[in-house]
Design an enzyme around this catalytic site. Structure first.
Site, PDB file in Angstrom:
ATOM      1  N   THR A  84       0.840  -1.207   0.000  1.00 57.40           N
ATOM      2  CA  THR A  84       0.000   0.000   0.000  1.00 57.40           C
ATOM      3  C   THR A  84       0.870   1.249   0.000  1.00 57.40           C
ATOM      4  O   THR A  84       2.081   1.176   0.231  1.00 57.40           O
ATOM      5  CB  THR A  84      -0.913   0.020   1.235  1.00 57.40           C
ATOM      6  OG1 THR A  84      -0.099  -0.118   2.407  1.00 57.40           O
ATOM      7  CG2 THR A  84      -1.931  -1.111   1.203  1.00 57.40           C
ATOM      8  N   CYS A  85       0.216   2.383  -0.229  1.00 55.69           N
ATOM      9  CA  CYS A  85       0.891   3.677  -0.211  1.00 55.69           C
ATOM     10  C   CYS A  85       1.542   3.901   1.158  1.00 55.69           C
ATOM     11  O   CYS A  85       0.896   3.628   2.168  1.00 55.69           O
ATOM     12  CB  CYS A  85      -0.123   4.773  -0.498  1.00 55.69           C
ATOM     13  SG  CYS A  85       0.545   6.428  -0.399  1.00 55.69           S
ATOM     14  N   PRO A  86       2.764   4.389   1.306  1.00 57.78           N
ATOM     15  CA  PRO A  86       3.620   4.885   0.223  1.00 57.78           C
ATOM     16  C   PRO A  86       4.620   3.849  -0.303  1.00 57.78           C
ATOM     17  O   PRO A  86       5.465   4.192  -1.105  1.00 57.78           O
ATOM     18  CB  PRO A  86       4.384   6.017   0.916  1.00 57.78           C
ATOM     19  CG  PRO A  86       4.609   5.479   2.300  1.00 57.78           C
ATOM     20  CD  PRO A  86       3.391   4.634   2.617  1.00 57.78           C
TER      21      PRO A  86
END
Lengths: 269, 68, 83
Positions: free
Chosen positions: C18-20
């Site tokens: 997932t981000c980042p």
């Protein structure tokens, strides 16, 4: 060296930064910083540098954790009272980041040990609390050509500068000699607001990170002062390194390290 | 005349010396302060004989010994 | 999927992160490549599709194309610029 998934996640906020990125983080991991003094300034600096992944951090201090330290030396806890500060600091740093190597030196710096101590490091951070040590660190770093961050804090004020030997002015360019014993108050006598170490020590850590990564402009040639009561930062431009300095000019008159006498009230209690 | 002291521009009598400015500004531990005028250090022995002029930029640099 | 008018040098799959970390993994992969080489990134719709191409373009790399796989994932092609 390739990053592990854990490292990618740990350092993701650095790697995302355009100025740091993969290369900058690798420079931090390869970097070696020596922190002299595990107290008000050294505590936050050591914690941020450990968290940042500075690969090798040395910490030197000959004191043990005292109850009166805990108001500002946030790397130590109540359970650490009586422990060597370097051990207490190293435990916290390793807990923050097991990725790094911490070297501890349970010793006061003096003219006979400082050159060996600084030799293995890229950048030195002065977190000491007395003028003999501050002048000794300056002179040794100038002689060894080691860049360092100088700082001082007292009451609601703090200041720092970064010295790049051979390029910018050194501490002795500003102050020729230590003041006589007890002529200028130290924080033991005058007090200091706890968060001041956090502000100035963190700025020292920032300079170390910038030096290691080569990002931005260092505080070389300037003295940055901070007045918490007025909530003012002031950046004083210093004269360039000139002929006048006894230690960093091209023809120095001080060529050997000096152990100045400690003020009586600052001797080990 | 106007002199900038620690970043703040103020009005002073014409031709005052560095010593007089130290007194007027209530500088702490005046015997140990380092003074720069227009980014050049003034020797402490010359504080009394160094006259300031309009537009000068003066900084006081203080010993700060704490840290632990 | 349309034919590519370039060759892919490296491929990574960032659908599991997932981000980042999506962007971080892409950045790290590009860092290990040579200038002018092409990286193919397999990524999810939503935040990764919105953010990764933009962040990579901000870094100065060239986003060649972004293909919809039709299954909630995309293929992003990036040419490395600079070293």
């Amino acid at each position: 060296m390739a990053f592990t998934d854990e490292q990618l996640e740990r350092y993701s906020r650095h790697i995302i930064l355009k100025e740091i990125g993969v290369k900058g983080q690798k420079k931090l991991l390869a970097g070696k910083v020596l922190i002299i003094g595990a107290g008000g300034l050294g505590a936050p600096a050591a914690m941020y540098l450990a968290a940042a992944g500075v690969g090798t951090i040395g910490i030197a201090d000959a004191d043990k954790v005292d109850l009166s330290n805990l108001q500002r030396q946030v790397i130590h806890t109540t359970n650490d009272i009586g422990k060597r500060k370097v051990e207490s600091a190293a435990e916290t740093m390793r807990a923050i980041n097991p990725d790094i190597t911490v070297n501890t030196y349970y010793d006061f710096v003096n003219s006979s040990n400082i050159m060996d101590l600084i030799a293995d490091y890229d950048f030195i951070l002065d977190g000491t609390d007395n003028f003999p040590a501050k002048f000794l660190i300056n002179d040794a770093c100038v002689m060894a050509g080691k860049p360092f961050s100088h700082a001082g804090i007292i009451r609601f004020k703090g200041q720092l500068t970064t010295v790049i030997p051979g390029e910018g002015p050194c501490y002795r360019c500003i102050f020729k000699n230590p003041p006589p014993k007890d002529a200028v108050p130290t924080c033991k006598q005058a007090g200091v607001i706890g968060a001041m170490g956090g502000v100035i020590g963190s700025l020292q850590a920032m300079e170390a990170v910038k030096y290691l990564t080569g990002v931005g402009e260092l505080l070389s040639g300037y003295l940055l002062t901070y007045d918490a009561l007025k909530m003012e930062f002031h950046k004083v431009k210093l004269p360039p390194r000139g002929d006048g300095c006894a230690v960093c000019s091209d023809h120095p008159t001080i060529t050997e390290l000096i152990d100045y006498e400690q003020a009586a009230c600052d001797m080990k209690q | 005349m106007k002199i900038t002291v620690a970043g703040e521009t103020k009005e002073f009598d014409d031709g005052i010396s560095v010593s007089k400015l130290i007194e007027l500004e209530n500088v702490e531990t005046p015997q140990y302060v380092t003074v720069s005028v227009n980014e050049e250090f003034v020797d402490s022995g010359a504080f009394g004989s160094t006259a300031l002029k309009d537009g000068d930029n003066v900084e006081f640099l203080y010993f700060m010994g704490g840290g632990r | 999927m349309a034919d590519l008018d370039f060759t892919v040098d490296e491929t990574i799959d960032i659908t599991s992160v997932t981000c980042p970390v999506t962007f971080v993994k892409t950045k790290v992969a590009l860092d290990e490549m040579d200038e002018g080489q092409v990286l193919q990134v397999h990524l999810n719709d939503g935040e990764p599709r919105q953010n990764v191409p933009r962040s990579i373009a901000d870094e100065g790399h060239e986003v060649l194309r972004l293909d919809d796989n039709g299954d909630g994932t995309y293929e992003l092609y990036i040419r490395k610029v600079g070293d």
